[in-house]
Every structure is written in structure tokens, then in C-alpha cells.
Design a protein around this motif. Structure first.
Motif, PDB file in Angstrom:
ATOM      1  N   THR A 101      -6.281 -68.243  16.745  1.00 30.43           N
ATOM      2  CA  THR A 101      -7.316 -68.346  17.782  1.00 30.43           C
ATOM      3  C   THR A 101      -8.491 -67.511  17.295  1.00 30.43           C
ATOM      4  N   ALA A 102      -9.539 -68.162  16.857  1.00 27.11           N
ATOM      5  CA  ALA A 102     -10.631 -67.481  16.160  1.00 27.11           C
ATOM      6  C   ALA A 102     -11.530 -66.702  17.111  1.00 27.11           C
ATOM      7  N   PRO A 103     -11.907 -65.467  16.725  1.00 20.32           N
ATOM      8  CA  PRO A 103     -12.924 -64.741  17.489  1.00 20.32           C
ATOM      9  C   PRO A 103     -14.270 -65.458  17.387  1.00 20.32           C
ATOM     10  N   THR A 104     -15.094 -65.320  18.387  1.00 23.66           N
ATOM     11  CA  THR A 104     -16.409 -65.960  18.382  1.00 23.66           C
ATOM     12  C   THR A 104     -17.236 -65.457  17.200  1.00 23.66           C
ATOM     13  N   GLY A 105     -17.816 -66.402  16.470  1.00 27.71           N
ATOM     14  CA  GLY A 105     -18.657 -66.050  15.335  1.00 27.71           C
ATOM     15  C   GLY A 105     -17.895 -65.812  14.045  1.00 27.71           C
ATOM     16  N   MET A 106     -16.574 -65.925  14.087  1.00 25.50           N
ATOM     17  CA  MET A 106     -15.754 -65.685  12.890  1.00 25.50           C
ATOM     18  C   MET A 106     -14.780 -66.844  12.697  1.00 25.50           C
ATOM     19  N   GLU A 107     -15.275 -68.065  12.899  1.00 18.88           N
ATOM     20  CA  GLU A 107     -14.380 -69.222  12.919  1.00 18.88           C
ATOM     21  C   GLU A 107     -13.616 -69.403  11.610  1.00 18.88           C
ATOM     22  N   MET A 108     -14.283 -69.231  10.478  1.00 13.93           N
ATOM     23  CA  MET A 108     -13.594 -69.366   9.196  1.00 13.93           C
ATOM     24  C   MET A 108     -14.262 -68.453   8.164  1.00 13.93           C
ATOM     25  N   PRO A 109     -13.968 -67.150   8.239  1.00 10.77           N
ATOM     26  CA  PRO A 109     -14.591 -66.206   7.308  1.00 10.77           C
ATOM     27  C   PRO A 109     -14.051 -66.341   5.893  1.00 10.77           C
ATOM     28  N   ALA A 122     -17.294 -62.173   3.817  1.00 10.74           N
ATOM     29  CA  ALA A 122     -18.442 -62.676   4.574  1.00 10.74           C
ATOM     30  C   ALA A 122     -17.930 -63.375   5.822  1.00 10.74           C
ATOM     31  N   LYS A 123     -18.762 -63.406   6.851  1.00  7.04           N
ATOM     32  CA  LYS A 123     -18.345 -64.015   8.112  1.00  7.04           C
ATOM     33  C   LYS A 123     -18.203 -65.525   8.004  1.00  7.04           C
ATOM     34  N   ASN A 124     -18.907 -66.120   7.058  1.00  8.65           N
ATOM     35  CA  ASN A 124     -18.825 -67.566   6.884  1.00  8.65           C
ATOM     36  C   ASN A 124     -19.265 -67.937   5.474  1.00  8.65           C
ATOM     37  N   VAL A 125     -19.080 -69.180   5.124  1.00 13.43           N
ATOM     38  CA  VAL A 125     -19.380 -69.659   3.771  1.00 13.43           C
ATOM     39  C   VAL A 125     -20.868 -69.530   3.448  1.00 13.43           C
ATOM     40  N   ASP A 126     -21.734 -69.898   4.379  1.00 13.04           N
ATOM     41  CA  ASP A 126     -23.171 -69.824   4.112  1.00 13.04           C
ATOM     42  C   ASP A 126     -23.611 -68.402   3.800  1.00 13.04           C
ATOM     43  N   GLN A 127     -23.105 -67.456   4.556  1.00 11.72           N
ATOM     44  CA  GLN A 127     -23.472 -66.058   4.329  1.00 11.72           C
ATOM     45  C   GLN A 127     -23.002 -65.592   2.949  1.00 11.72           C
ATOM     46  N   ASN A 212     -19.223 -56.663  18.232  1.00  7.16           N
ATOM     47  CA  ASN A 212     -19.793 -57.971  17.915  1.00  7.16           C
ATOM     48  C   ASN A 212     -20.073 -58.139  16.425  1.00  7.16           C
ATOM     49  N   HIS A 213     -19.901 -57.081  15.631  1.00  2.97           N
ATOM     50  CA  HIS A 213     -20.201 -57.173  14.203  1.00  2.97           C
ATOM     51  C   HIS A 213     -19.078 -57.847  13.420  1.00  2.97           C
ATOM     52  N   PHE A 214     -17.854 -57.362  13.578  1.00  2.00           N
ATOM     53  CA  PHE A 214     -16.722 -57.919  12.830  1.00  2.00           C
ATOM     54  C   PHE A 214     -15.528 -58.114  13.767  1.00  2.00           C
ATOM     55  N   PRO A 215     -15.669 -58.983  14.759  1.00  2.00           N
ATOM     56  CA  PRO A 215     -14.586 -59.159  15.738  1.00  2.00           C
ATOM     57  C   PRO A 215     -13.281 -59.597  15.078  1.00  2.00           C
ATOM     58  N   GLY A 216     -12.196 -58.979  15.529  1.00  2.00           N
ATOM     59  CA  GLY A 216     -10.884 -59.322  15.001  1.00  2.00           C
ATOM     60  C   GLY A 216     -10.456 -58.499  13.807  1.00  2.00           C
ATOM     61  N   PHE A 217     -11.383 -57.724  13.224  1.00  4.10           N
ATOM     62  CA  PHE A 217     -11.073 -56.955  12.020  1.00  4.10           C
ATOM     63  C   PHE A 217     -10.957 -55.466  12.335  1.00  4.10           C
ATOM     64  N   ALA A 218      -9.902 -54.861  11.812  1.00  2.00           N
ATOM     65  CA  ALA A 218      -9.640 -53.439  12.043  1.00  2.00           C
ATOM     66  C   ALA A 218     -10.382 -52.537  11.066  1.00  2.00           C
ATOM     67  N   ARG A 242      -6.081 -44.926  15.883  1.00  2.00           N
ATOM     68  CA  ARG A 242      -5.207 -45.588  16.852  1.00  2.00           C
ATOM     69  C   ARG A 242      -5.863 -46.861  17.388  1.00  2.00           C
ATOM     70  N   GLY A 243      -7.175 -46.814  17.535  1.00  2.56           N
ATOM     71  CA  GLY A 243      -7.897 -48.018  17.939  1.00  2.56           C
ATOM     72  C   GLY A 243      -7.797 -49.112  16.889  1.00  2.56           C
ATOM     73  N   ALA A 244      -7.864 -48.709  15.614  1.00  2.21           N
ATOM     74  CA  ALA A 244      -7.755 -49.683  14.522  1.00  2.21           C
ATOM     75  C   ALA A 244      -6.417 -50.400  14.558  1.00  2.21           C
ATOM     76  N   LEU A 245      -5.361 -49.671  14.906  1.00  2.00           N
ATOM     77  CA  LEU A 245      -4.019 -50.251  14.895  1.00  2.00           C
ATOM     78  C   LEU A 245      -3.754 -51.166  16.087  1.00  2.00           C
ATOM     79  N   LYS A 246      -4.755 -51.321  16.964  1.00  2.00           N
ATOM     80  CA  LYS A 246      -4.661 -52.321  18.028  1.00  2.00           C
ATOM     81  C   LYS A 246      -5.103 -53.695  17.531  1.00  2.00           C
ATOM     82  N   SER A 247      -5.799 -53.718  16.401  1.00  2.00           N
ATOM     83  CA  SER A 247      -6.210 -54.973  15.766  1.00  2.00           C
ATOM     84  C   SER A 247      -5.140 -55.383  14.759  1.00  2.00           C
ATOM     85  N   PRO A 248      -5.200 -56.605  14.247  1.00  2.00           N
ATOM     86  CA  PRO A 248      -4.192 -57.029  13.262  1.00  2.00           C
ATOM     87  C   PRO A 248      -4.117 -56.071  12.074  1.00  2.00           C
ATOM     88  N   TRP A 249      -2.907 -55.670  11.741  1.00  3.07           N
ATOM     89  CA  TRP A 249      -2.731 -54.706  10.652  1.00  3.07           C
ATOM     90  C   TRP A 249      -3.129 -55.283   9.307  1.00  3.07           C
TER      91      TRP A 249
END
Length: 340
Positions: A101-109, A122-127, A212-218, A242-249
Motif C-alpha cells: 500500500t504505497a504512501p502518497t507521492g512514493m508510488e514506485m520509488p 529517488a522518489k520516482n523514475v523521473d527524479q 511529507n519528504h520521505f513517507p514510509g522510510f525510516a 524509537r520513532g524510526a523503528l515504527k517504520s519498516p525496518w
């Protein structure tokens, strides 16, 4: 399976989303025009999502950089959400990330696949294409990369734009004109420290963590914890870790135990995840009103977290796939199980 020649074509053997993708030679294509249909087909039919518009151009650029183009199904031993694109001479694998389930703005980094997870490129291929072209231009690189980028390159960056900008620092240009990149931001923090700018380093480290910069990334939270630790703010560093470990390891950008050490945790989080996946843990969640599909998704996430600790991915794939099926994500189940 990898192939190093740009003259390749894909044979899609069989039918349906679990068909095998193989590569064979073809004399009719060149690196500047080849469209890499096997990757496009794989993303559509196996990963069951929409391919990035300029994926073919990125693959041509990677090939022009002397990277070996990988079969998209060459997932053996890799983090299972990755779609391999290429491998450099150093062995680094560049891939796309297919979120459940992709975070907004990070559909296929675009990511680099490492033993314990992935590093965001990069957040996406174009970037990513944009950055490659800027760096190539700044280093007076070869024209072949611009030729490989073709129409995507013309849309994203014109050769000479860096010098015309009169910005002397490539990293500054990237941040102002292209986008935010983890390695660039981390380099800026290190430079601030080297120049005695501790306040600037702290501000940049905090900026890095904005959700909003790198959603989903720890990784931003891990790095910020390291910054806080460096200036002696140990309690804040512990909280950041501890906050980092709430995101995917698998997005920590380092080994789990390095972050757990800053967080002043031993194996509590490993034990917590293990307990939540027991029958008793699942029943407890159901009794609390958590939907069954969410419990299944949580278990898949916990399994990925635990696999990242040692970097042993393949042993948990079957159960992860079962969890996705239980959550109704049958396409994801087929995708994570797929191998050439």
C-alpha cells in the motif's frame, strides 16, 4: 538472470501473471532505442501496477553506464518488494519498490537493494533520471547518457542548465532544482559539522524528517538520531531512534541492531512482533476490534521487519504471500512469490 548486452528482447512464456520472463539476443535493437518490454510486461502482469512512464529511458541510461540489466524476475535472495533493474560493477542492484500500500507521492520509488533492506535513491523514475543527467553534465560526462535519455531527458533537463544556473555546488543544484535525496541531505549535514555549523546541522537533520519528504522510510529518523547523539542530546536521540523503528525496518538504511542500540532497546521489539504473530496475539487483536485484513497486513509487515534483521528474505516468502491473500491483496501475493 542478468544480461549485459543492450541487444535483448523478452520472451513471455506461458500466460497469465505468473508467466516467466526470459531474455534473448536480438539484432534489431540498440541501446538508444530499445524499450525493454520485459520490464514493462512484468510490472503490468506480475507486479500488477502501472509502469513508470520513462522506465525504458532509465534502463537505457543504466545500460549506458555499463550496468548489467537484470531480469525483473531475478528476485532470488532480494528484498521481496523490489523489482530488479540493473547491477553495477560493484554489485549494487538498482530496483523499483512495489509497496503493498504505497504512501502518497512514493508510488514506485527507485532504490538500491542491500542485504538488510533498501536505500532510497529517488522518489520516482523521473527524479532519478533528472539527477543522473545533472551529475553527468556537471562532471562533463559522456553524451551517451543524454542520448539514452532521449525524449525524457529533453523534458527533464537540458545539457548546460547546471552551468547556466551559476550554482557552483551540484548538491545545492539538486536540492533546489531536482528534489530531495537522502544521501544529499546527509552529506549537507556532515558538511555543516565539518564547518562548525552545529545549529545548521541540527536544523537540516530535523528538516530531513518531515513526514511529507520521505513517507514510509525510516532512514531520515535514524540519521537524525545519529545527529542528536553526536551533539550529546542522548534522550532526543533515543526518542528519534524509537520513532524510526515504527517504520519498516527494511527502510532503516542500516542494521536493525544499530538503531535499537540508540533506542536503548534490546530484543523487545523483535519479541513484540513475534508475539503478535502467534494465534493468541491475533485473537487479542480481533477481540480489540481490529479488522482481519489489517491483522494480516500487520503480520506481513512484521515478517518483513524480522527478515530484515538478518537479511534472510526467502524463508518467509510463503507466509508473507499467505498474509497478503488473507488481506485480499492477491496480486501482491503472486508478486512476492515470483522468481525466475
Amino acid at each position: 538472470m542478468a544480461f549485459s548486452s543492450p541487444r535483448a528482447t523478452s520472451l513471455l512464456l506461458g500466460h497469465g501473471r505468473c508467466a516467466r520472463f526470459l531474455c534473448s539476443s536480438s539484432s534489431s535493437s540498440s541501446s538508444s532505442s530499445y524499450s525493454f518490454p520485459e520490464h514493462i510486461s512484468f510490472i503490468k502482469e506480475v507486479a500488477a501496477t502501472q509502469p513508470p512512464q520513462h522506465l525504458s529511458q532509465l534502463l537505457r541510461i543504466l545500460n549506458a553506464r555499463d550496468e548489467s540489466i537484470l531480469s525483473p524476475g531475478a528476485k532470488q535472495g532480494l528484498m521481496p518488494l523490489a523489482i530488479p533493474l540493473s547491477q553495477s560493477n560493484s554489485g549494487a542492484v538498482t530496483a523499483l519498490l512495489r509497496w503493498p500500500t504505497a504512501p502518497t507521492g512514493m508510488e514506485m520509488p527507485v532504490v538500491e537493494v542491500r542485504k538488510h533492506g533498501v536505500w532510497l535513491l529517488a522518489k520516482n523514475v523521473d527524479q532519478f533520471i533528472h539527477r543522473i543527467l545533472v551529475e553527468e553534465d556537471a562532471n562533463n560526462g559522456i553524451d551517451e547518457l543524454f542520448h539514452a535519455a532521449s525524449d525524457a531527458g529533453e523534458k527533464l533537463y537540458r545539457k548546460g542548465d547546471f552551468s547556466k544556473s551559476q550554482i557552483m555546488d551540484v548538491d545545492v543544484y539538486l536540492l533546489r532544482k531536482v528534489g530531495l535525496f537522502p544521501d544529499v541531505l546527509e552529506r549537507k549535514v556532515v558538511q555543516h559539522f565539518e564547518n562548525g555549523g552545529h545549529v545548521s546541522a541540527l536544523v537540516t537533520g530535523e528538516f530531513y524528517t518531515r513526514k511529507n519528504h520521505f513517507p514510509g522510510f525510516a532512514r531520515p529518523f535514524v540519521f537524525n538520531a545519529e545527529v542528536l547523539l553526536k551533539v550529546g542530546r542522548n534522550v532526543e536521540a533515543k526518542d528519534a531512534a524509537r520513532g524510526a523503528l515504527k517504520s519498516p525496518w527494511w527502510t532503516l538504511g542500516c542494521k536493525y541492531h544499530e538503531v535499537a542500540c540508540i533506542a536503548e532497546w534490546k530484543d523487545e521489539q523483535i519479541e513484540y512482533r513475534t508475539e503478535k504473530m502467534t494465534e493468541e496475539g491475533r485473537r487479542e487483536d480481533l477481540n480489540k476490534g481490529k479488522p482481519a485484513f489489517q491483522i494480516a497486513l500487520d503480520e506481513a509487515a512484521f515478517l518483513l521487519d524480522l527478515a530484515s534483521v538478518e537479511g534472510t528474505w526467502d524463508s518467509t516468502l510463503e507466509r508473507i504471500a499467505e498474509c497478503y491473500k488473507e488481506a485480499g491483496l492477491h496480486d501482491m501475493a503472486r508478486f512476492v512469490q515470483y522468481k525466475d
